[in-house]
Design a protein around this motif. Structure first.
Motif, PDB file in Angstrom:
ATOM      1  N   ASP A  94       0.852  -1.194   0.000  1.00 22.98           N
ATOM      2  CA  ASP A  94       0.000   0.000   0.000  1.00 22.98           C
ATOM      3  C   ASP A  94       0.884   1.238   0.000  1.00 22.98           C
ATOM      4  O   ASP A  94       1.650   1.458   0.929  1.00 22.98           O
ATOM      5  N   PRO A  95       0.796   2.098  -1.048  1.00 23.13           N
ATOM      6  CA  PRO A  95       1.645   3.294  -1.075  1.00 23.13           C
ATOM      7  C   PRO A  95       1.381   4.231   0.101  1.00 23.13           C
ATOM      8  O   PRO A  95       2.246   5.000   0.493  1.00 23.13           O
ATOM      9  N   ARG A 100       2.823  11.263  -3.195  1.00 28.18           N
ATOM     10  CA  ARG A 100       2.660  11.101  -4.644  1.00 28.18           C
ATOM     11  C   ARG A 100       1.433  10.233  -4.949  1.00 28.18           C
ATOM     12  O   ARG A 100       0.692  10.508  -5.888  1.00 28.18           O
ATOM     13  N   ALA A 101       1.219   9.199  -4.147  1.00 32.48           N
ATOM     14  CA  ALA A 101       0.064   8.316  -4.355  1.00 32.48           C
ATOM     15  C   ALA A 101      -1.237   9.085  -4.152  1.00 32.48           C
ATOM     16  O   ALA A 101      -2.243   8.782  -4.800  1.00 32.48           O
ATOM     17  N   GLU A 124      -1.132  11.986  -7.429  1.00 32.45           N
ATOM     18  CA  GLU A 124      -1.013  11.532  -8.807  1.00 32.45           C
ATOM     19  C   GLU A 124      -2.166  10.590  -9.132  1.00 32.45           C
ATOM     20  O   GLU A 124      -2.503   9.720  -8.341  1.00 32.45           O
ATOM     21  N   PRO A 125      -2.743  10.763 -10.306  1.00 31.81           N
ATOM     22  CA  PRO A 125      -3.843   9.865 -10.679  1.00 31.81           C
ATOM     23  C   PRO A 125      -3.319   8.443 -10.852  1.00 31.81           C
ATOM     24  O   PRO A 125      -2.172   8.246 -11.278  1.00 31.81           O
ATOM     25  N   PRO A 126      -4.143   7.461 -10.519  1.00 38.14           N
ATOM     26  CA  PRO A 126      -3.716   6.067 -10.711  1.00 38.14           C
ATOM     27  C   PRO A 126      -3.565   5.765 -12.196  1.00 38.14           C
ATOM     28  O   PRO A 126      -4.208   6.400 -13.037  1.00 38.14           O
ATOM     29  N   ASP A 127      -2.728   4.791 -12.505  1.00 38.78           N
ATOM     30  CA  ASP A 127      -2.562   4.379 -13.905  1.00 38.78           C
ATOM     31  C   ASP A 127      -3.887   3.807 -14.403  1.00 38.78           C
ATOM     32  O   ASP A 127      -4.540   3.031 -13.689  1.00 38.78           O
ATOM     33  N   PRO A 128      -4.287   4.192 -15.608  1.00 39.95           N
ATOM     34  CA  PRO A 128      -5.537   3.633 -16.161  1.00 39.95           C
ATOM     35  C   PRO A 128      -5.405   2.137 -16.396  1.00 39.95           C
ATOM     36  O   PRO A 128      -4.324   1.654 -16.718  1.00 39.95           O
ATOM     37  N   ALA A 129      -6.485   1.437 -16.209  1.00 42.47           N
ATOM     38  CA  ALA A 129      -6.484  -0.014 -16.439  1.00 42.47           C
ATOM     39  C   ALA A 129      -6.234  -0.287 -17.920  1.00 42.47           C
ATOM     40  O   ALA A 129      -6.790   0.406 -18.772  1.00 42.47           O
TER      41      ALA A 129
END
Length: 109
Positions: A10-11, A99-100, A103-108
């Motif tokens: 977990d970040p 940052r977590a 920053e937006p999560p990486d798209p699936a």
């Protein structure tokens, strides 16, 4: 002192409330970049009174994140501050948690 879930994957596990206070975050950032800095320089850079800086440094030292070295220089006692290994790790973990958050999560895929 961390406020994350404790799950190493977990970040947010690295979010650290001790470091998160604005002045302590700035102290850690300065010491991370400098390696070691004289108390008076940190005070000047952050625009803090000696007593305010001392209180924040004490919190970091009590957590095991910072240490000080005292020595005589130019016939005056000087104090140098630096992060400990634990402090470096906590600061880096806290930055990763921040940052977590921002920053937006990486798209699936």
């Amino acid at each position: 002192m961390s406020a994350g879930s404790g799950d190493p994957g977990d970040p947010m596990a690295g979010f650290d409330t001790t470091i998160h206070a604005p002045h302590r975050l700035r102290i850690c950032a300065l010491l991370e970049g400098a390696g070691e800095a004289e108390f008076a320089l940190v005070q000047k850079q952050l625009g803090l009174s000696a007593s305010a800086l001392s209180k924040h440094v004490t919190v970091l030292m009590d957590a095991g994140y910072a240490e000080q070295r005292k020595a005589v220089r130019d016939t005056r006692q000087r104090v140098w501050l630096r992060l400990t290994k634990q402090g470096h790790a906590a600061y880096q973990g806290h930055l990763a948690a921040l940052r977590a958050i921002v920053e937006p999560p990486d798209p699936a895929p």
